[in-house]
Structure formats: C-alpha cells, structure tokens
Design a protein around this motif. Structure first.
Motif, PDB file in Angstrom:
ATOM      1  N   GLY A 256     -79.474  34.085  97.031  1.00 51.09           N
ATOM      2  CA  GLY A 256     -81.139  33.658  97.122  1.00 51.09           C
ATOM      3  C   GLY A 256     -80.724  32.915  98.453  1.00 51.09           C
ATOM      4  N   ALA A 257     -81.840  32.154  98.468  1.00 48.61           N
ATOM      5  CA  ALA A 257     -82.791  30.985  99.160  1.00 48.61           C
ATOM      6  C   ALA A 257     -81.421  30.093  99.311  1.00 48.61           C
ATOM      7  CB  ALA A 257     -83.898  30.502  98.780  1.00 48.61           C
ATOM      8  N   TRP A 258     -80.384  29.919  98.227  1.00 52.22           N
ATOM      9  CA  TRP A 258     -79.484  29.091  98.054  1.00 52.22           C
ATOM     10  C   TRP A 258     -78.176  29.732  99.126  1.00 52.22           C
ATOM     11  CZ3 TRP A 258     -82.635  29.989  94.580  1.00 52.22           C
ATOM     12  CH2 TRP A 258     -83.925  28.466  94.321  1.00 52.22           C
ATOM     13  N   SER A 259     -78.469  30.525  99.873  1.00 47.25           N
ATOM     14  CA  SER A 259     -76.691  31.040 100.347  1.00 47.25           C
ATOM     15  C   SER A 259     -76.888  29.858 101.535  1.00 47.25           C
ATOM     16  CB  SER A 259     -77.631  32.474 100.633  1.00 47.25           C
ATOM     17  OG  SER A 259     -77.703  32.975  99.474  1.00 47.25           O
ATOM     18  N   PRO A 260     -77.412  29.455 102.823  1.00 49.32           N
ATOM     19  CA  PRO A 260     -76.967  28.819 103.186  1.00 49.32           C
ATOM     20  C   PRO A 260     -75.966  27.480 102.844  1.00 49.32           C
ATOM     21  CG  PRO A 260     -79.429  29.420 103.504  1.00 49.32           C
ATOM     22  CD  PRO A 260     -78.578  29.482 102.412  1.00 49.32           C
ATOM     23  N   VAL A 261     -75.960  26.987 101.881  1.00 53.25           N
ATOM     24  CA  VAL A 261     -75.302  25.930 100.325  1.00 53.25           C
ATOM     25  C   VAL A 261     -73.751  26.525 101.570  1.00 53.25           C
ATOM     26  CG1 VAL A 261     -77.261  25.142  99.547  1.00 53.25           C
ATOM     27  CG2 VAL A 261     -75.529  26.157  98.571  1.00 53.25           C
ATOM     28  N   VAL A 262     -73.345  27.479 101.201  1.00 48.35           N
ATOM     29  CA  VAL A 262     -72.117  28.039 101.185  1.00 48.35           C
ATOM     30  C   VAL A 262     -72.431  28.683 101.923  1.00 48.35           C
ATOM     31  CG1 VAL A 262     -70.817  29.699  99.861  1.00 48.35           C
ATOM     32  CG2 VAL A 262     -71.732  28.502  98.375  1.00 48.35           C
ATOM     33  N   THR A 263     -73.187  29.519 102.717  1.00 47.18           N
ATOM     34  CA  THR A 263     -71.799  30.209 104.476  1.00 47.18           C
ATOM     35  C   THR A 263     -72.318  29.388 105.543  1.00 47.18           C
ATOM     36  OG1 THR A 263     -74.772  30.492 104.886  1.00 47.18           O
ATOM     37  CG2 THR A 263     -73.301  31.651 103.384  1.00 47.18           C
ATOM     38  N   HIS A 320     -90.271  22.511 101.642  1.00 46.12           N
ATOM     39  CA  HIS A 320     -88.192  22.304 100.841  1.00 46.12           C
ATOM     40  C   HIS A 320     -88.464  22.980 100.017  1.00 46.12           C
ATOM     41  CE1 HIS A 320     -84.399  21.311 100.354  1.00 46.12           C
ATOM     42  NE2 HIS A 320     -84.058  21.029 101.698  1.00 46.12           N
ATOM     43  N   ARG A 321     -86.718  24.047 100.003  1.00 42.99           N
ATOM     44  CA  ARG A 321     -86.636  25.022  98.608  1.00 42.99           C
ATOM     45  C   ARG A 321     -86.548  23.967  97.234  1.00 42.99           C
ATOM     46  NH1 ARG A 321     -81.327  26.186 100.470  1.00 42.99           N
ATOM     47  NH2 ARG A 321     -80.902  23.863  99.649  1.00 42.99           N
ATOM     48  N   ASP A 322     -85.780  23.228  97.848  1.00 39.18           N
ATOM     49  CA  ASP A 322     -85.775  22.099  96.324  1.00 39.18           C
ATOM     50  C   ASP A 322     -87.278  20.901  95.867  1.00 39.18           C
ATOM     51  OD1 ASP A 322     -83.439  24.047  96.024  1.00 39.18           O
ATOM     52  OD2 ASP A 322     -82.486  22.727  96.908  1.00 39.18           O
ATOM     53  N   ALA A 323     -88.199  20.953  96.954  1.00 37.59           N
ATOM     54  CA  ALA A 323     -88.907  19.848  97.011  1.00 37.59           C
ATOM     55  C   ALA A 323     -89.627  20.290  95.413  1.00 37.59           C
ATOM     56  CB  ALA A 323     -90.115  20.368  97.947  1.00 37.59           C
ATOM     57  N   ARG A 324     -90.398  18.896  95.017  1.00 35.23           N
ATOM     58  CA  ARG A 324     -90.984  18.907  94.124  1.00 35.23           C
ATOM     59  C   ARG A 324     -92.500  19.734  93.838  1.00 35.23           C
ATOM     60  NH1 ARG A 324     -95.557  16.675  93.411  1.00 35.23           N
ATOM     61  NH2 ARG A 324     -96.065  15.123  94.886  1.00 35.23           N
ATOM     62  N   PRO A 325     -92.684  21.043  92.987  1.00 30.72           N
ATOM     63  CA  PRO A 325     -93.701  21.552  92.616  1.00 30.72           C
ATOM     64  C   PRO A 325     -94.537  21.065  93.428  1.00 30.72           C
ATOM     65  CG  PRO A 325     -92.975  22.025  90.659  1.00 30.72           C
ATOM     66  CD  PRO A 325     -91.801  21.029  91.052  1.00 30.72           C
ATOM     67  N   THR A 326     -95.698  21.901  94.452  1.00 24.44           N
ATOM     68  CA  THR A 326     -97.293  21.773  94.946  1.00 24.44           C
ATOM     69  C   THR A 326     -97.785  22.589  94.197  1.00 24.44           C
ATOM     70  OG1 THR A 326     -96.022  21.969  96.488  1.00 24.44           O
ATOM     71  CG2 THR A 326     -96.328  19.473  95.711  1.00 24.44           C
ATOM     72  N   PRO A 327     -98.189  22.986  93.536  1.00 23.44           N
ATOM     73  CA  PRO A 327     -99.218  24.211  92.742  1.00 23.44           C
ATOM     74  C   PRO A 327    -100.838  24.285  93.692  1.00 23.44           C
ATOM     75  CG  PRO A 327     -98.728  23.065  90.671  1.00 23.44           C
ATOM     76  CD  PRO A 327     -98.086  22.190  92.100  1.00 23.44           C
ATOM     77  N   VAL A 328    -100.592  23.971  94.651  1.00 24.41           N
ATOM     78  CA  VAL A 328    -102.005  23.681  94.908  1.00 24.41           C
ATOM     79  C   VAL A 328    -102.834  24.764  95.509  1.00 24.41           C
ATOM     80  CG1 VAL A 328    -103.004  23.161  97.248  1.00 24.41           C
ATOM     81  CG2 VAL A 328    -101.136  21.458  96.990  1.00 24.41           C
ATOM     82  N   GLN A 329    -101.842  25.928  95.342  1.00 25.57           N
ATOM     83  CA  GLN A 329    -103.053  27.761  95.496  1.00 25.57           C
ATOM     84  C   GLN A 329    -102.788  27.979  93.741  1.00 25.57           C
ATOM     85  OE1 GLN A 329     -98.333  28.364  98.221  1.00 25.57           O
ATOM     86  NE2 GLN A 329    -100.748  29.876  99.236  1.00 25.57           N
ATOM     87  N   LEU A 330    -102.012  27.772  93.482  1.00 22.52           N
ATOM     88  CA  LEU A 330    -102.458  28.085  91.905  1.00 22.52           C
ATOM     89  C   LEU A 330    -103.895  27.391  91.558  1.00 22.52           C
ATOM     90  CD1 LEU A 330    -102.183  29.376  89.125  1.00 22.52           C
ATOM     91  CD2 LEU A 330    -101.058  27.283  88.945  1.00 22.52           C
ATOM     92  N   GLY A 331    -104.133  26.549  92.142  1.00 23.06           N
ATOM     93  CA  GLY A 331    -105.510  25.750  91.620  1.00 23.06           C
ATOM     94  C   GLY A 331    -106.891  26.473  92.323  1.00 23.06           C
ATOM     95  N   ARG A 332    -106.282  26.678  93.718  1.00 22.74           N
ATOM     96  CA  ARG A 332    -107.304  27.256  94.714  1.00 22.74           C
ATOM     97  C   ARG A 332    -107.443  28.452  94.644  1.00 22.74           C
ATOM     98  NH1 ARG A 332    -105.243  25.880 101.054  1.00 22.74           N
ATOM     99  NH2 ARG A 332    -105.436  23.891 101.003  1.00 22.74           N
ATOM    100  N   VAL A 333    -106.841  29.597  93.513  1.00 26.32           N
ATOM    101  CA  VAL A 333    -106.778  30.963  93.412  1.00 26.32           C
ATOM    102  C   VAL A 333    -107.100  31.139  92.119  1.00 26.32           C
ATOM    103  CG1 VAL A 333    -105.793  31.537  94.843  1.00 26.32           C
ATOM    104  CG2 VAL A 333    -104.608  31.746  92.684  1.00 26.32           C
ATOM    105  N   GLU A 334    -106.861  30.264  90.628  1.00 26.44           N
ATOM    106  CA  GLU A 334    -107.572  30.466  89.462  1.00 26.44           C
ATOM    107  C   GLU A 334    -108.691  30.635  89.384  1.00 26.44           C
ATOM    108  OE1 GLU A 334    -107.301  27.985  86.242  1.00 26.44           O
ATOM    109  OE2 GLU A 334    -105.799  28.553  85.853  1.00 26.44           O
ATOM    110  N   PRO A 335    -109.974  30.028  89.509  1.00 22.36           N
ATOM    111  CA  PRO A 335    -111.149  30.149  89.327  1.00 22.36           C
ATOM    112  C   PRO A 335    -111.664  31.824  90.121  1.00 22.36           C
ATOM    113  CG  PRO A 335    -110.871  28.153  90.605  1.00 22.36           C
ATOM    114  CD  PRO A 335    -109.172  28.572  90.881  1.00 22.36           C
ATOM    115  N   SER A 336    -110.430  31.877  91.265  1.00 18.30           N
ATOM    116  CA  SER A 336    -111.243  33.299  92.057  1.00 18.30           C
ATOM    117  C   SER A 336    -110.386  34.553  90.787  1.00 18.30           C
ATOM    118  CB  SER A 336    -109.959  33.592  92.957  1.00 18.30           C
ATOM    119  OG  SER A 336    -110.757  32.709  93.827  1.00 18.30           O
ATOM    120  N   ALA A 337    -109.403  33.626  90.314  1.00 21.51           N
ATOM    121  CA  ALA A 337    -108.954  35.073  89.260  1.00 21.51           C
ATOM    122  C   ALA A 337    -110.432  35.057  87.789  1.00 21.51           C
ATOM    123  CB  ALA A 337    -107.737  34.406  88.639  1.00 21.51           C
ATOM    124  N   ARG A 338    -110.739  34.257  87.581  1.00 17.86           N
ATOM    125  CA  ARG A 338    -111.422  34.333  86.593  1.00 17.86           C
ATOM    126  C   ARG A 338    -113.164  34.938  86.889  1.00 17.86           C
ATOM    127  NH1 ARG A 338    -109.520  31.882  82.588  1.00 17.86           N
ATOM    128  NH2 ARG A 338    -107.682  29.345  83.138  1.00 17.86           N
TER     129      ARG A 338
END
Ligand SMILES: Cc1cc2nc3c(=O)[nH]c(=O)nc-3n(C[C@H](O)[C@H](O)[C@H](O)COP(=O)(O)OP(=O)(O)OC[C@H]3O[C@@H](n4cnc5c(N)ncnc54)[C@H](O)[C@@H]3O)c2cc1C
Length: 418
Positions: A256-263, A320-338
């Motif tokens: 998957g997203a980690w394929s380049p580390v081998v190729t 970056h693939r391995d950066a720590r999670p930054t769930p900004v979008q979850l915060g943005r959409v959760e009120p819309s989902a509710r």
C-alpha cells in the motif's frame, strides 16, 4: 539455517490487496508466504468505509477550475485538508494528478479503471464464499444525501453517464423517498442518489482476517517481518521473518502506501502520494440507525453502519504518511454529521483512527512486473478503492504471474508507465 523456509512466492504486505493476491496465488497451487510487520489488515484496510464500490468507475480527480482550487487552497474545506509543510513535496505528484484530470485524459482513465471496477463485487463474492465470510457482506448499495436540488441534479448527470457507459445502476430518491429509506436522517434534505450495486462490509478488518484464514486453510503461510529485508537470493528473493529467513523464486510488493520503502532501493520510485483519512465510531441513540452507508455530499464525509457502531469516515488529508494524526477534518465534519443524523450519539473510540490511501497521479493502480527486477511483481496504489479492488487485483496478478491470459488487458496498470 534454523527456521529457514522456502516458498514459491513471498507476498509483502497483509492489507486487503496483499492478502487477496496471496489467496489467488495459493488457489493456483503456488506455495505462498504472506509477510507483514504486524497482523494482517491492521493498516489502512482496517478502518475504511467498508464499501465494495461497483459505482466507482470515475476515480477521484484533481479539481481543475479556479473556484475549486482557491477553495481548497484556503485549507478550510471539510473534505480536504493539507499540512502546509507538505506542499513542496506534493508539487510533483499534484502536477501529474492535475495533468491526468484534464477532461480527455480523465475520460480515458475512467475506461481503464472501470474495466477493473466492473468485477469487484463478483470477485469479492468468490473469496467471501470460499472464506465462509458472507455474513460480513451486506448487499444493497449506499446513498449520497443531497442538501439542494442543484447538487442532486449534478450527481444524477454523472450517474447517468456511469450507467450509460459502464453499466452502473442507481435510483434517484426524492425527499420523501430518502426519508423512507433512511428515517433517521434530518428532515428537509433535497433527496438522495442510491447506488444499488455496491456491497457494504460490516467489519473490513474481519473480512481481511477471513481471507487470511482462507489463505492458511489452502496451505499458505503468514509470517511477521520487515519487508525492507527483501534481498536478492540467487535467482530469487529472500526476506527475514521472525521465524527465520524465507526464500522464494518470486516476490510481490503489496505494501500500500509503504510500497516505496521497498521499491526505491531497488531502483523504482513510484510517484505515490497519500490521502490520509480518519474514522470514529458512534453509538446511535435509542433506535436510531442507518439502513445503508450515507455520504453527505455537502460536507464530504461518510456515515457507515458497522458492527461496532456508526463509522464516520473523513475525506482526504494531504500529510506525510507517517506523521502523527491531525484529525482536523473529523472536528470539522462531526457537527454536520450530528445535524444530518440527530441520533448519532456518543463517540466510541478513545482516539480517531487514521489510514493512508496510496494514490497515483494517474489514478490507476500499479499492477504488474517490476521494471528491471526479474521475479519481482507489484500490486499497490489503489487509492480510494483498495478494499473494492483487492480481490480483482489478486485475480489479475496471479494470472499474469502464472503466464495465463488475464481477464483484461493489464498493460494500462503496468509499473513502467511511470
Ligand atoms: C477513511 C478511508 C475510507 C476508505 N473507504 C474505502 C471504501 O469504502 N472502499 C474502498 O474500496 N476503499 C476505501 N478506502 C481505501 C482503502 O482502505 C485502501 O485503498 C486499502 O486499504 C489499501 O489496501 P492495501 O492492502 O494496499 O494497503 P494497507 O491496508 O495499508 O496494507 C499495507 C500493509 O503493509 C504493511 N507494511 C507496511 N510497511 C511494512 C514493512 N516495512 N514491512 C512489512 N509490512 C509492512 C502494513 O502493516 C499493512 O498491513 C478508504 C480509505 C480510508 C483512509
């Protein structure tokens, strides 16, 4: 050497794509070892929206009009978010992505993509039956919920061309029909577009584990180890598993997203970039629930009923693939989902889950022989539809590796196009 073992093929990566490839090879009598650094299905294949997307004949394109580009550049939209520090690295893949999203090129790409998508449900059914995992699958499709008649009409135009050109089926729901189909959505929506052919997976991780159990039942082996230990061994390949070295005549990179580390160390630097996405589960209040997954078109997130609860999945995060999670979008959409589903209820997960969609600039996966590396094969880059296309890729690649005529011309997905 103690613990050393041989096989015909080593498949690197135990996501839905690697597991499906390994099952198809083993079904053809190739002794297969599946290697992952953790348990199968624990990376991106763990937390997706669970849709086997028969309708997804038009891959996600890069916006080409100025209004959309400016909107995304402002970095405040709910459906896309970027880490500004990533922009220099994203320039090259974005240029390619933008180039391939031009209408004429995009139309040709959709043709190539649709040739794989057409088989996704049937190919999953074959594996699910063999794995005795049908109870994880729920036919019946999914629905796009629209807030305005104009947005519904725009979706219908696209759906109609998918129907005409690629046999995709859908039905249009007016406001009353949508309310009947999903009585726990808020009132006042303009209507919905119900894609009727897709199949929902009630627990994507369990499905990958069921396919892995099938692999083992067929005689395949599952090992823990680091794929970066892949090395030439005589005319074949070897890797170091926790149980000892494994050697085989052939190897497949399906990381998957980690394929380049081998190729990359082997001379192939695919222009993979990632669109990360998050999920959170919610406990529905009282008798609230959804009959099918629902996508909120205005805000770009999905609500999917799963075994664990209602799973909200977010759009694309360019980070970056391995950066720590930054769930900004979850915060943005959760009120819309509710607002969309007033009975959504409390969060069930201690922290948002994050996964990395492995994307290519031309929106097509990379499937076929590794350039300049005899006995090495690739199966990665499935972007937004890796769950959908895992078994289809597995069937295609296993036929190519066995010297059989595949069900479709694989040259459009060949690695050396980059
Ligand atoms: C929020 C979200 C929603 C989505 N919804 C859908 C959907 O509804 N339908 C759909 O079709 N797709 C969906 N997708 C996309 C789909 O999840 C991915 O395309 C798919 O999971 C990719 O599968 P994969 O097997 O290629 O990669 P992965 O599942 O990421 O597997 C890669 C494997 O490689 C292993 N690995 C990595 N590095 C090493 C190493 N050095 N050594 C050994 N092993 C290693 C990992 O542990 C992992 O098991 C969604 C994705 C996200 C993020």
């Amino acid at each position: 050497m103690p613990g050393s073992e041989g096989a015909d093929v080593i498949v690197l990566g135990g996501g839905i794509v690697g597991v499906s490839i390994a099952v198809h090879l083993q079904m053809r009598g190739r002794q297969t070892v599946l290697l992952d650094r953790q348990g199968p299905g624990e990376a991106t294949s763990f937390g997706n929206a669970g849709l086997i997307q028969r309708e997804a004949v038009f891959p996600h394109l890069f916006p080409r009009n100025l209004t959309d580009l400016l909107r995304y550049a402002g970095n405040r939209t709910p459906d896309a978010y970027y880490h500004p520090s990533m922009l220099p690295r994203l320039m090259r893949p974005f240029l390619g992505y933008w180039y391939h999203s031009a209408p004429d090129r995009y139309a040709a790409i959709a043709q190539k993509y649709a040739r794989l998508i057409a088989h996704c449900v049937d190919d999953h059914m074959v594996l699910a039956d063999a794995a005795d995992a049908r109870e994880l699958l729920r036919p019946g499709g999914w629905t796009m919920a629209h807030q305005t008649p104009a947005s519904l009409a725009a979706s219908v135009t696209i759906a109609e061309s998918a129907r005409r050109d690629f046999g995709v089926e859908y039905r249009v729901l007016d406001a009353a029909a949508l309310a009947r189909a999903e009585p726990h959505l808020r009132e006042g929506l303009a209507g919905g577009l119900h894609w009727t052919q897709p199949v929902a997976v009630m627990d994507p991780h369990a499905l990958t584990l069921a396919y892995t159990a099938l692999l083992e039942r067929l005689g395949g082996r599952v090992r823990i180890g680091d794929a970066r230990t892949l090395a030439r061994s005589g005319a074949g390949w070897s890797v170091q598993a926790e149980t000892g070295p494994v050697t085989a005549a052939e190897a497949v990179v399906a990381l998957g997203a980690w394929s380049p580390v081998v190729t990359k160390p082997l001379g192939y630097a695919p222009p993979i970039f990632v669109k990360r996405g998050y999920h959170m589960h919610y406990k529905p209040d009282g008798n609230a629930g959804l009959n099918h997954a629902v996508f909120d078109v205005a805000h770009g997130y999905m609500l999917a009923p799963m075994r664990r609860g209602i799973r909200l999945t977010t759009g694309a995060e360019f980070a970056h693939r391995d950066a720590r999670p930054t769930p900004v979008q979850l915060g943005r959409v959760e009120p819309s989902a509710r607002r969309l589903m007033p009975g959504l209820g409390t969060r069930l997960d201690p922290a948002p889950w994050v996964g990395a969609r492995p994307c290519t600039p031309d929106m097509l996966p990379i499937i076929g022989p590794a350039p300049g590396q005899p006995g090495l094969w690739f199966g990665f880059g499935h972007g937004h539809q890796g769950l959908t296309l895992g078994p289809t890729t597995g069937r295609l690649l296993a036929a190519m590796m066995s010297g059989d005529t595949p069900f479709t011309d694989p040259s459009d997905y060949r690695p050396d196009r980059f």
